[in-house]
Design a protein around this motif. Structure first.
Motif, mmCIF file in Angstrom:
data_model
loop_
_atom_site.group_PDB
_atom_site.id
_atom_site.type_symbol
_atom_site.label_atom_id
_atom_site.label_comp_id
_atom_site.label_asym_id
_atom_site.label_seq_id
_atom_site.Cartn_x
_atom_site.Cartn_y
_atom_site.Cartn_z
ATOM 1 N N SER A 194 89.003 94.337 51.325
ATOM 2 C CA SER A 194 89.933 94.113 50.670
ATOM 3 C C SER A 194 89.679 93.912 49.170
ATOM 4 N N CYS A 195 88.308 93.955 48.808
ATOM 5 C CA CYS A 195 87.961 93.626 47.484
ATOM 6 C C CYS A 195 88.544 94.800 46.621
ATOM 7 N N GLY A 196 88.936 94.486 45.536
ATOM 8 C CA GLY A 196 89.594 95.395 44.569
ATOM 9 C C GLY A 196 90.982 96.083 44.685
ATOM 10 N N ARG A 197 91.752 95.325 45.872
ATOM 11 C CA ARG A 197 92.983 95.988 46.003
ATOM 12 C C ARG A 197 93.976 95.134 45.277
ATOM 13 N N VAL A 198 94.933 95.649 44.783
ATOM 14 C CA VAL A 198 96.002 94.793 43.863
ATOM 15 C C VAL A 198 96.534 93.676 44.824
ATOM 16 N N GLU A 199 96.791 92.516 44.090
ATOM 17 C CA GLU A 199 97.532 91.593 44.507
ATOM 18 C C GLU A 199 98.654 92.054 45.263
ATOM 19 N N VAL A 203 102.828 94.594 44.060
ATOM 20 C CA VAL A 203 103.064 95.875 44.694
ATOM 21 C C VAL A 203 104.487 95.601 45.827
ATOM 22 N N GLY A 204 104.829 94.619 45.575
ATOM 23 C CA GLY A 204 106.085 94.199 46.402
ATOM 24 C C GLY A 204 105.745 93.901 47.946
ATOM 25 N N ARG A 205 104.475 93.426 48.283
ATOM 26 C CA ARG A 205 104.242 93.201 49.582
ATOM 27 C C ARG A 205 103.854 91.844 49.694
ATOM 28 N N GLN A 252 104.354 101.792 46.758
ATOM 29 C CA GLN A 252 103.785 100.434 46.110
ATOM 30 C C GLN A 252 103.379 100.636 44.661
ATOM 31 N N LEU A 253 102.942 102.032 44.376
ATOM 32 C CA LEU A 253 102.707 102.074 42.827
ATOM 33 C C LEU A 253 104.127 102.323 42.097
ATOM 34 N N GLY A 254 105.107 102.906 42.769
ATOM 35 C CA GLY A 254 106.265 102.695 41.967
ATOM 36 C C GLY A 254 106.821 101.504 41.817
ATOM 37 N N HIS A 255 106.734 100.606 42.717
ATOM 38 C CA HIS A 255 107.028 99.114 42.596
ATOM 39 C C HIS A 255 106.210 98.408 41.117
ATOM 40 N N LEU A 256 105.133 98.712 41.321
ATOM 41 C CA LEU A 256 104.055 98.336 40.138
ATOM 42 C C LEU A 256 104.532 98.885 38.849
ATOM 43 N N MET A 257 104.767 100.268 38.745
ATOM 44 C CA MET A 257 105.182 100.836 37.771
ATOM 45 C C MET A 257 106.623 100.366 36.990
ATOM 46 N N HIS A 259 108.288 97.684 37.698
ATOM 47 C CA HIS A 259 107.975 96.084 37.385
ATOM 48 C C HIS A 259 107.210 95.585 36.314
ATOM 49 N N SER A 260 106.222 96.202 36.122
ATOM 50 C CA SER A 260 105.188 95.760 35.238
ATOM 51 C C SER A 260 105.544 95.831 33.731
ATOM 52 N N ALA A 261 106.733 96.590 33.533
ATOM 53 C CA ALA A 261 107.581 96.732 32.128
ATOM 54 C C ALA A 261 108.463 95.417 31.932
ATOM 55 N N THR A 262 108.728 94.696 32.967
ATOM 56 C CA THR A 262 109.366 93.624 32.789
ATOM 57 C C THR A 262 108.793 92.496 33.731
ATOM 58 N N PRO A 263 107.658 91.902 33.447
ATOM 59 C CA PRO A 263 106.779 90.934 33.874
ATOM 60 C C PRO A 263 107.474 89.632 33.704
ATOM 61 N N ARG A 264 108.358 89.276 32.927
ATOM 62 C CA ARG A 264 108.739 87.888 32.606
ATOM 63 C C ARG A 264 109.748 87.427 33.607
ATOM 64 N N PRO A 265 109.543 86.143 33.964
ATOM 65 C CA PRO A 265 110.497 85.474 34.856
ATOM 66 C C PRO A 265 111.887 85.863 34.635
ATOM 67 N N GLY A 266 112.634 86.062 35.757
ATOM 68 C CA GLY A 266 114.198 86.444 35.383
ATOM 69 C C GLY A 266 114.452 88.006 35.000
ATOM 70 N N GLY A 267 113.375 88.693 34.890
ATOM 71 C CA GLY A 267 113.419 89.967 34.261
ATOM 72 C C GLY A 267 114.094 90.972 35.418
ATOM 73 N N PRO A 268 114.644 91.943 34.917
ATOM 74 C CA PRO A 268 115.498 93.011 36.211
ATOM 75 C C PRO A 268 114.576 93.378 36.911
ATOM 76 N N ALA A 269 114.959 93.418 38.407
ATOM 77 C CA ALA A 269 114.197 93.908 39.482
ATOM 78 C C ALA A 269 114.801 95.192 39.832
#
Length: 351
Positions: A194-199, A203-205, A252-257, A259-269
């Motif tokens: 699992s080393c190297g996999r994204v948290e 990725v929404g999991r 999972q990559l779509g989720h990362l892409m 949501h990464s633009a709005t990482p702040r708490p309360g940002g749009p999901a």
């Protein structure tokens, strides 16, 4: 010949023509190509007319991989997997495609048109797929090519559509198509490091083992690195990456892409509302698979990323220089419960 296959619509009484679907038990595992009973979602099917069916399914309130989101909506990949199971079931149950044939996916697409209809409540969700079958390449007994178009309903409420195109091949034809005789079964389905996999949360999991992404050489390139011993993604032995594994990587990559633009708490999901996957070649288990972002824009103006605009993504999966699959997806902003205007005292709707 299966008895329930013979039930047909009564033209004299169309309003009362369709027999009640059975949601009490799942269909046989082998008829949907699953090894675990818990991963079978199709429960029944009836014939409405020539190449026209109604397929019943039951989605779990929770699932280790396809779990509900924070707004209690069912995972859209449950819909994709149910489409896959419906096609395989109808192929064996109604069209008598031999059980030993190998099914190869060419393309799949789905769209959730009414996400609120897929809210998880106090019991498993019964779903119905109105399905239409189309032969695309029928050469029995060796080769059966078909497309299934479905419309998704919950409690009579239409809420989605989708399709899947496959070819079912006997063992000899499959080996000819694969072109990797002697190597096809050589990959052991052992647990990957699992080393190297994204948290998983990024990725929404929920679980470490469910993350299938690792960082690549650039911001727009990632590695598809699923755990080959994953009990759901690899429910049974296989000699290539299944379509549903590729779709999970794209999701999972779509989720990362998105949501990464709005990482702040309360940002749009954002929620995945449609995806179209084209499989162009077999994705081998023993070759590195790169996921590359080809296009990432907000709907409307591609030069401006609005906080509440839909996100549209186009992703490719490559092994070496060969594109093995591509995916176009749409992610819609989630309307949170706190933003829903409602009279005081009424329950909060599923957002």
């Amino acid at each position: 010949m299966y008895q329930r296959r013979l039930r047909r619509e009564n033209p004299d009484h169309p309003a009362r023509a369709v027999p009640a679907l059975d949601f009490e038990r799942t269909v046989a595992r082998r008829l949907v190509h699953r090894a675990a009973v818990a991963e079978v979602f199709v429960t029944d099917a009836v014939v409405l007319g020539e190449d026209h069916f109604l397929v019943a399914g039951q989605w779990p309130r929770d699932h280790a991989l396809y779990h509900p989101d924070a707004q209690r909506r069912s995972d859209p990949l449950l819909f994709a997997e149910t489409i896959r199971q419906a096609l395989v079931y109808l192929a064996h149950w109604h069209y008598e495609v031999p059980l030993g044939h190998r099914f190869v996916g060419y393309d799949m697409d789905f769209e959730i048109t009414d996400p609120d209809a897929l809210c998880v409540g106090g019991r498993p969700l019964p779903v119905e797929l109105e399905a239409r079958w189309q032969w695309t390449d029928r050469r029995p007994p060796r080769r059966y090519g078909a497309r299934l178009e479905v419309a998704l309903s919950v409690g009579g409420r239409r809420c989605g559509r989708g399709s899947l195109r496959v070819v079912a091949l006997d063992e000899r034809s499959y080996r000819i198509v694969r072109g990797r005789i002697g190597r096809a079964e050589c990959v052991s389905l052992a647990a990957e490091e699992s080393c190297g996999r994204v948290e998983p949360g990024l990725v929404g999991r929920l679980r470490d083992k469910d993350s299938v992404l690792a960082r690549g050489s650039s911001a727009d390139e990632w590695l598809l690195r699923p755990n080959l011993d994953h009990a759901i993604l690899f429910d049974h032995p296989t000699d290539h990456l299944p379509l549903m594994v590729l779709l999970e990587g794209f999701r999972q990559l779509g989720h990362l892409m998105t949501h990464s633009a709005t990482p702040r708490p309360g940002g749009p999901a954002f929620s995945l509302v449609s995806a179209a996957v084209d499989c162009l070649a077999f994705a081998e288990l023993d070759l590195p698979t790169r996921l590359v972002v080809r296009e990432k824009v907000a709907a409307g103006d591609p030069t401006v990323v609005e906080a509440r605009a839909e996100r549209r993504l186009r992703l490719d999966a490559l092994q070496g220089d060969t594109v093995v699959a591509s995916c176009a997806s749409v992610w819609a902003p989630v309307r949170l419960a706190a933003e829903v205007d409602r009279p005081v005292g009424l329950p909060v709707p599923c957002a």
